[in-house]
Enzyme design. Structure first.
Site, PDB file in Angstrom:
ATOM      1  N   ASN A  30     -14.982 -52.728  48.462  1.00 50.40           N
ATOM      2  CA  ASN A  30     -13.866 -52.563  47.526  1.00 50.40           C
ATOM      3  C   ASN A  30     -14.134 -53.457  46.324  1.00 50.40           C
ATOM      4  O   ASN A  30     -13.986 -54.669  46.410  1.00 50.40           O
ATOM      5  CB  ASN A  30     -12.548 -52.969  48.210  1.00 50.40           C
ATOM      6  CG  ASN A  30     -11.366 -52.878  47.255  1.00 50.40           C
ATOM      7  OD1 ASN A  30     -11.483 -52.311  46.167  1.00 50.40           O
ATOM      8  ND2 ASN A  30     -10.229 -53.423  47.661  1.00 50.40           N
ATOM      9  N   TRP A  31     -14.547 -52.818  45.233  1.00 48.50           N
ATOM     10  CA  TRP A  31     -14.904 -53.606  44.038  1.00 48.50           C
ATOM     11  C   TRP A  31     -13.676 -54.051  43.250  1.00 48.50           C
ATOM     12  O   TRP A  31     -13.801 -54.820  42.314  1.00 48.50           O
ATOM     13  CB  TRP A  31     -15.834 -52.780  43.143  1.00 48.50           C
ATOM     14  CG  TRP A  31     -17.254 -52.715  43.648  1.00 48.50           C
ATOM     15  CD1 TRP A  31     -17.752 -53.290  44.781  1.00 48.50           C
ATOM     16  CD2 TRP A  31     -18.351 -52.040  43.022  1.00 48.50           C
ATOM     17  NE1 TRP A  31     -19.086 -53.013  44.893  1.00 48.50           N
ATOM     18  CE2 TRP A  31     -19.487 -52.245  43.836  1.00 48.50           C
ATOM     19  CE3 TRP A  31     -18.487 -51.272  41.860  1.00 48.50           C
ATOM     20  CZ2 TRP A  31     -20.748 -51.722  43.516  1.00 48.50           C
ATOM     21  CZ3 TRP A  31     -19.735 -50.749  41.548  1.00 48.50           C
ATOM     22  CH2 TRP A  31     -20.857 -50.966  42.365  1.00 48.50           C
ATOM     23  N   LYS A  32     -12.522 -53.512  43.571  1.00 46.15           N
ATOM     24  CA  LYS A  32     -11.284 -53.845  42.827  1.00 46.15           C
ATOM     25  C   LYS A  32     -11.538 -53.662  41.322  1.00 46.15           C
ATOM     26  O   LYS A  32     -12.215 -52.718  40.935  1.00 46.15           O
ATOM     27  CB  LYS A  32     -10.836 -55.264  43.179  1.00 46.15           C
ATOM     28  CG  LYS A  32     -10.825 -55.509  44.693  1.00 46.15           C
ATOM     29  CD  LYS A  32     -10.192 -56.801  45.071  1.00 46.15           C
ATOM     30  CE  LYS A  32     -10.375 -57.026  46.560  1.00 46.15           C
ATOM     31  NZ  LYS A  32      -9.568 -58.101  47.085  1.00 46.15           N
ATOM     32  N   HIS A  80      -3.721 -50.529  50.282  1.00 42.21           N
ATOM     33  CA  HIS A  80      -4.307 -51.877  50.151  1.00 42.21           C
ATOM     34  C   HIS A  80      -3.187 -52.870  49.817  1.00 42.21           C
ATOM     35  O   HIS A  80      -2.258 -52.532  49.087  1.00 42.21           O
ATOM     36  CB  HIS A  80      -5.376 -51.884  49.059  1.00 42.21           C
ATOM     37  CG  HIS A  80      -6.187 -53.140  49.074  1.00 42.21           C
ATOM     38  ND1 HIS A  80      -5.738 -54.304  48.495  1.00 42.21           N
ATOM     39  CD2 HIS A  80      -7.380 -53.431  49.646  1.00 42.21           C
ATOM     40  CE1 HIS A  80      -6.638 -55.258  48.701  1.00 42.21           C
ATOM     41  NE2 HIS A  80      -7.649 -54.750  49.389  1.00 42.21           N
ATOM     42  N   GLU A 120      -2.984 -55.186  47.830  1.00 44.35           N
ATOM     43  CA  GLU A 120      -2.766 -55.419  46.396  1.00 44.35           C
ATOM     44  C   GLU A 120      -1.984 -54.279  45.755  1.00 44.35           C
ATOM     45  O   GLU A 120      -1.391 -54.457  44.686  1.00 44.35           O
ATOM     46  CB  GLU A 120      -4.121 -55.661  45.701  1.00 44.35           C
ATOM     47  CG  GLU A 120      -4.683 -57.025  46.086  1.00 44.35           C
ATOM     48  CD  GLU A 120      -6.200 -57.152  46.000  1.00 44.35           C
ATOM     49  OE1 GLU A 120      -6.842 -56.313  45.341  1.00 44.35           O
ATOM     50  OE2 GLU A 120      -6.728 -58.104  46.614  1.00 44.35           O
ATOM     51  N   GLU A 158      -6.485 -55.504  57.633  1.00 46.58           N
ATOM     52  CA  GLU A 158      -6.738 -56.573  56.672  1.00 46.58           C
ATOM     53  C   GLU A 158      -5.546 -57.538  56.661  1.00 46.58           C
ATOM     54  O   GLU A 158      -4.560 -57.302  55.941  1.00 46.58           O
ATOM     55  CB  GLU A 158      -6.901 -55.992  55.265  1.00 46.58           C
ATOM     56  CG  GLU A 158      -8.042 -55.030  55.125  1.00 46.58           C
ATOM     57  CD  GLU A 158      -8.556 -54.984  53.691  1.00 46.58           C
ATOM     58  OE1 GLU A 158      -9.688 -55.378  53.476  1.00 46.58           O
ATOM     59  OE2 GLU A 158      -7.778 -54.593  52.797  1.00 46.58           O
ATOM     60  N   GLY A 161      -9.541 -62.437  50.277  1.00 46.11           N
ATOM     61  CA  GLY A 161      -9.923 -63.227  49.102  1.00 46.11           C
ATOM     62  C   GLY A 161      -9.665 -64.707  49.246  1.00 46.11           C
ATOM     63  O   GLY A 161      -9.698 -65.442  48.247  1.00 46.11           O
ATOM     64  N   SER A 171     -12.210 -61.558  53.833  1.00 47.14           N
ATOM     65  CA  SER A 171     -13.229 -62.615  53.735  1.00 47.14           C
ATOM     66  C   SER A 171     -14.444 -62.359  54.631  1.00 47.14           C
ATOM     67  O   SER A 171     -15.005 -63.298  55.199  1.00 47.14           O
ATOM     68  CB  SER A 171     -12.607 -63.990  54.016  1.00 47.14           C
ATOM     69  OG  SER A 171     -11.627 -64.289  53.033  1.00 47.14           O
ATOM     70  N   GLY A 221     -14.430 -57.123  50.090  1.00 44.11           N
ATOM     71  CA  GLY A 221     -14.102 -57.316  48.678  1.00 44.11           C
ATOM     72  C   GLY A 221     -15.184 -58.140  47.992  1.00 44.11           C
ATOM     73  O   GLY A 221     -16.234 -57.634  47.609  1.00 44.11           O
ATOM     74  N   GLY A 222     -14.942 -59.438  47.871  1.00 42.83           N
ATOM     75  CA  GLY A 222     -15.815 -60.331  47.097  1.00 42.83           C
ATOM     76  C   GLY A 222     -17.293 -60.191  47.424  1.00 42.83           C
ATOM     77  O   GLY A 222     -18.134 -60.103  46.512  1.00 42.83           O
TER      78      GLY A 222
HETATM   79  C1  PEP Z   1     -10.204 -56.562  50.246  1.00 46.66           C
HETATM   80  O1  PEP Z   1      -9.666 -56.775  49.179  1.00 46.66           O
HETATM   81  O2  PEP Z   1     -10.084 -55.456  50.782  1.00 46.66           O
HETATM   82  C2  PEP Z   1     -10.960 -57.639  50.867  1.00 46.66           C
HETATM   83  C3  PEP Z   1     -11.206 -57.561  52.139  1.00 46.66           C
HETATM   84  O3  PEP Z   1     -11.343 -58.681  50.059  1.00 46.66           O
HETATM   85  P1  PEP Z   1     -12.258 -59.949  50.467  1.00 46.66           P
HETATM   86  O4  PEP Z   1     -13.417 -59.443  51.266  1.00 46.66           O
HETATM   87  O5  PEP Z   1     -12.668 -60.563  49.186  1.00 46.66           O
HETATM   88  O6  PEP Z   1     -11.388 -60.845  51.302  1.00 46.66           O
END
Ligand code: PEP
Length: 274
Positions: free
Chosen positions: A32-34, A117, A119, A184, A190, A229, A250-251
Site C-alpha cells: 500500500n503506497w498510500k 483501510h 486511514e 491491521e 505506521g 509495521s 505500507g512503509g
Molecule cells: C498500512 O497502511 O496498510 C500499513 C500496514 O502500513 P505500515 O506497514 O507502514 O504499518
C-alpha cells in the site's frame, strides 16, 4: 493490450480458484503506497523489482494516477504483479467530484481494491458506506482486500474480537472468491509497533472462524493477511503463522528491495523452499 499478460492473469485466476476449492491459499504480499511516489519513482521501483518465483501473489496499490503507466510497464516486463486501487466510490457514476468509480479503476488497470483501510475509516467511512463500496467493487469483478482492525483504545479494553466480528459484517454479501481480509490493528500501522507473531496468529485464527461462519462452503477462498509495521526483519515470523496468509505492507513497500524481502518470506510459505 498484451495477450500474453492477459493469458497469464487468466491462468493465475484459474489456479486461485482451484486452490480455493481445495482449501489451499496462495500467499499474498500486498503493497500500500498510500500518497507516495510519482510516475518516475514507480517506474524505477518496477524496474528494480525482482519478483522471485511464482509461489506468492504480489499486489501493489499505488495512487490511482499511477495505474495506467504501471500497467504498461507490468505488461512490457511481464511482471507477475496485480494492480490494486486504494479506494473506490460506491456509486456507478455521477456528480461526485474527485471520486473514482469501479469501472474507471478497471479501465485504468486495477484488478483489486482496498476497502476499509483505517486511514479511510478515519475520514468518516462507516459500515454502511464500506459495504456499499465493497458491493460496488464486486459488481465490477474487482477483488477486494477488506481491511479491519481495532483501535488502541479498543485493544486496551479487550474488545478486539468484538470489533473485528462487527467490521466483518460489511462484507457478508461479497462472493468469497473475490474477497481477502487484511487484519491491521490501527495501533500498529505506521508506528513501528508491530503485533507479536503469536498474538497476530491468534487473531487470524479467530477471523478464520468468523469467515467460516459467513461462508460455510467457500471459506477456503478467503486469505487473511496481516498489516501493521511489517518489515523484512519480522516478515518470516508472520509467515510461520498457520492462519497468516500474507502481509499488507505500507512503509516497507516503498522500496523494491525491502518489499522483495517480504515477498520472499511469504514465497517460502508458498512452497518455493528457497
Ligand atoms: C498500512 O497502511 O496498510 C500499513 C500496514 O502500513 P505500515 O506497514 O507502514 O504499518
Amino acid at each position: 493490450m498484451n495477450g500474453a499478460h492477459e493469458i497469464e492473469a487468466l491462468v493465475r485466476r484459474v489456479v486461485e480458484q482451484v486452490l480455493a476449492g481445495s482449501g489451499e491459499r496462495r500467499p499474498l504480499a500486498a503493497a500500500n503506497w498510500k500518497m507516495n511516489h510519482t510516475s518516475i519513482e514507480a517506474a524505477a521501483f518496477l524496474e528494480a523489482l525482482d519478483p522471485g518465483d511464482s509461489s506468492c501473489d504480489i499486489w501493489i496499490a499505488p495512487p490511482a494516477t499511477l495505474l495506467p503507466g504501471m500497467k504498461a510497464i507490468i505488461e512490457r516486463r511481464n511482471l507477475p504483479v496485480t494492480l490494486c486501487a486504494q479506494d473506490v466510490h460506491e456509486k456507478e457514476n455521477g456528480a461526485h467530484t474527485g471520486e473514482i468509480s469501479a469501472a474507471m479503476l478497471k479501465d485504468a488497470g486495477a484488478e483489486a481494491v482496498l476497502v476499509g483501510h483505517s486511514e479511510r475509516r478515519e475520514q468518516g467511512e462507516g459500515a454502511e458506506r464500506l459495504q456499499a463500496k465493497a458491493e460496488q467493487a464486486a459488481a465490477h469483478g474487482l477483488r477486494i482486500l477488506y481491511c479491519i482492525g481495532e483501535s488502541e483504545a479498543e485493544y486496551s479494553a479487550g474488545l478486539t474480537k468484538q470489533v473485528l466480528a462487527r467490521q466483518l459484517e460489511a462484507v457478508r454479501n461479497i462472493p468469497a472468491n473475490l474477497l481477502d481480509i487484511a487484519y491491521e490493528p490501527v495501533w500498529a500501522i505506521g508506528t513501528g509497533r508491530a503485533a507479536g507473531k503469536e498474538d497476530a496468529q491468534e487473531i487470524h485464527a479467530f477471523i478464520r472462524l468468523e469467515v467460516q461462519r459467513h461462508f460455510p462452503d467457500q471459506s477456503g477462498a478467503v486469505r487473511i493477511v496481516y498489516g501493521g509495521s511489517v518489515k523484512p526483519e519480522n516478515a518470516s515470523g508472520y509467515a510461520d503463522g498457520a492462519d497468516i496468509d500474507g502481509a499488507l505492507v505500507g512503509g516497507a513497500s516503498l522500496h523494491a528491495e525491502s518489499f522483495q524481502s517480504i515477498i520472499h518470506a511469504f514465497q517460502k510459505k508458498g512452497g518455493s523452499g528457497g
